[in-house]
Design a protein around this motif. Structure first.
Motif, mmCIF file in Angstrom:
data_model
loop_
_atom_site.group_PDB
_atom_site.id
_atom_site.type_symbol
_atom_site.label_atom_id
_atom_site.label_comp_id
_atom_site.label_asym_id
_atom_site.label_seq_id
_atom_site.Cartn_x
_atom_site.Cartn_y
_atom_site.Cartn_z
ATOM 1 N N CYS A 36 0.831 -1.212 0.000
ATOM 2 C CA CYS A 36 0.000 0.000 0.000
ATOM 3 C C CYS A 36 0.865 1.262 0.000
ATOM 4 C CB CYS A 36 -0.971 0.006 1.189
ATOM 5 S SG CYS A 36 -0.298 0.647 2.733
ATOM 6 N N GLY A 37 2.088 1.153 0.528
ATOM 7 C CA GLY A 37 3.016 2.273 0.519
ATOM 8 C C GLY A 37 2.715 3.357 1.555
ATOM 9 N N CYS B 50 1.295 2.511 5.051
ATOM 10 C CA CYS B 50 1.201 2.062 6.452
ATOM 11 C C CYS B 50 2.590 2.019 7.097
ATOM 12 C CB CYS B 50 0.513 0.698 6.505
ATOM 13 S SG CYS B 50 1.586 -0.669 6.036
ATOM 14 N N CYS C 84 4.954 -0.657 5.555
ATOM 15 C CA CYS C 84 5.475 -0.271 4.238
ATOM 16 C C CYS C 84 6.534 0.814 4.384
ATOM 17 C CB CYS C 84 4.343 0.214 3.336
ATOM 18 S SG CYS C 84 3.326 -1.122 2.681
ATOM 19 N N CYS D 292 2.299 -5.634 5.176
ATOM 20 C CA CYS D 292 1.505 -4.410 5.023
ATOM 21 C C CYS D 292 0.162 -4.514 5.766
ATOM 22 C CB CYS D 292 1.266 -4.202 3.516
ATOM 23 S SG CYS D 292 0.115 -2.884 3.118
HETATM 24 ZN ZN LIG Z 1 1.223 -0.969 3.695
#
Ligand SMILES: [Zn+2]
Ligand SMILES: [Zn+2]
Length: 347
Positions: free
Chosen positions: A93-94, A96, A99, A107
């Motif tokens: 997801c980039g 959380c 991440c 993630c």
């Molecule tokens: Zn994430």
């Protein structure tokens, strides 16, 4: 596009036509060259996981995907049509905290290709956030061999190189000689470790020997004393590559003092994923019990580097190739232990 779709649990996948996917903003559509068939596909296919993972029929499985970028979405940078790529099954997801630390494999907003989103038992598959969820693959690598990089090989690599640090002084005992077990063997061998594989299936043991296993035993032959005698000492690393209480129990019973037990396989339905932990043995022998899933991106690059440098030789995996119509028979074979090694669907 053609796809092999799950339309009812435990029934043959149906070959159906679906609309060609369009690339999401920031993502791509991949033209699938090869997709490995994994035991996790089996668990979804036969309904083992129906209580914990909702799928809407028709559902397209397939998460060990190698392909070429066929189309890029709005705002997608860094990728162009024709780029050869492998898709790690866990989509990042980039945003959380995990991440942010680079641990995309755990993630908080975990989605996995072929599970929560459509998979690659199809001619095309969309992949979101291409800047994070694609790995560039040298076009000289056979897509059928590379297919295992999407799940089994990267899982084995992360476990043995990040959760523990495998080396030539290690004795690695692997319980379960399926795709994940075989990949774990290949990674352990490349690090110079002494290796043992346990599996009830003679064909799996033969394949393990061909891939350089020093010892290959059936479960009946693999009491802790027998393992210690065969390996010249207790295994410093034990691996449950089957996701079964018998494999986990055998690993924890055999692992050396100060050693580590790695839990890699995911369990199926019912009680096979639960068993009593030997608390006193874990305490007194200072055993580390470690779960491991997938492979975060930085470690993944080291895996690809090892392949490029020739220090990780995958040639013994000898993938079996088939079309989308071949997948069901492989899944059925996992029920009876007939399926061994790496079988890939090439749409
Ligand atoms: Zn994430
Ligand atoms: Zn898998």
């Amino acid at each position: 596009m053609r796809a092999a779709a799950l339309t009812e649990y435990g029934r043959p996948l149906e070959l159906i036509d679906l609309p060609d996917p369009t690339p999401p903003d920031g993502g791509v559509v991949i033209r699938v060259l090869a997709c490995g068939i994994c035991r996790s596909d089996f668990h979804v296919w036969n309904g083992d996981w129906r209580w914990r993972m909702k799928v809407t029929f028709p559902h397209v499985l397939g998460h060990e995907c190698v392909g070429e970028v066929a189309a890029t979405g709005k705002g997608t940078t860094g990728w162009k049509t024709g780029d050869r790529v492998v898709v790690p099954f866990h989509l990042d997801c980039g945003r959380c905290p995990h991440c942010a630390k680079g641990n995309s494999n755990i993630c908080d907003n975990y989605t996995a290709i072929g599970f929560q989103v459509p998979g690659a038992f199809a001619e095309y598959v969309p992949v979101p956030a291409a800047d994070r969820n694609l790995m560039r693959l040298d076009s000289s690598v056979d897509p059928a061999v590379a297919a295992g990089l999407g799940c089994r090989l990267m899982t084995a690599w992360h476990a043995l190189h990040d959760q523990v640090t495998v080396g030539p002084d290690d004795r690695v005992a692997i319980f379960g000689g399926g795709g994940l077990g075989l990949s774990t063997l290949v990674v352990a061998r490349a690090a110079g470790a002494r290796t043992l594989v346990v599996d009830p299936n003679p064909a799996a043991l033969e394949l393990a020997r061909r891939n350089g296993a020093d010892i290959a035993l059936t479960p009946q032959q693999s009491q802790p004393e027998a393992i210690i005698a065969a390996m010249g000492g207790a295994p410093t690393i034990t691996v449950d590559a089957a996701g079964h209480r018998d494999a986990a129990g055998a690993g924890l019973a055999a692992v050396a003092k100060g050693g580590a037990h790695l839990q890699l396989g995911l369990s199926g339905a019912g009680e096979e994923g639960k068993f009593p932990l030997p608390i006193d043995r874990i305490v007194k022998a200072e055993i580390r019990v470690l779960g491991s899933v997938g492979c975060p991106a930085p470690s993944y690059r080291r895996l690809l580097d090892a392949m490029a440098a020739g220090t990780l030789d995958l040639s013994g995996l000898a993938p079996v190739r088939g079309g989308l119509d071949r997948i069901t028979s492989v899944l059925e074979g996992m029920n009876s232990g007939r399926a061994v090694g790496l079988t890939v669907a090439m749409p």
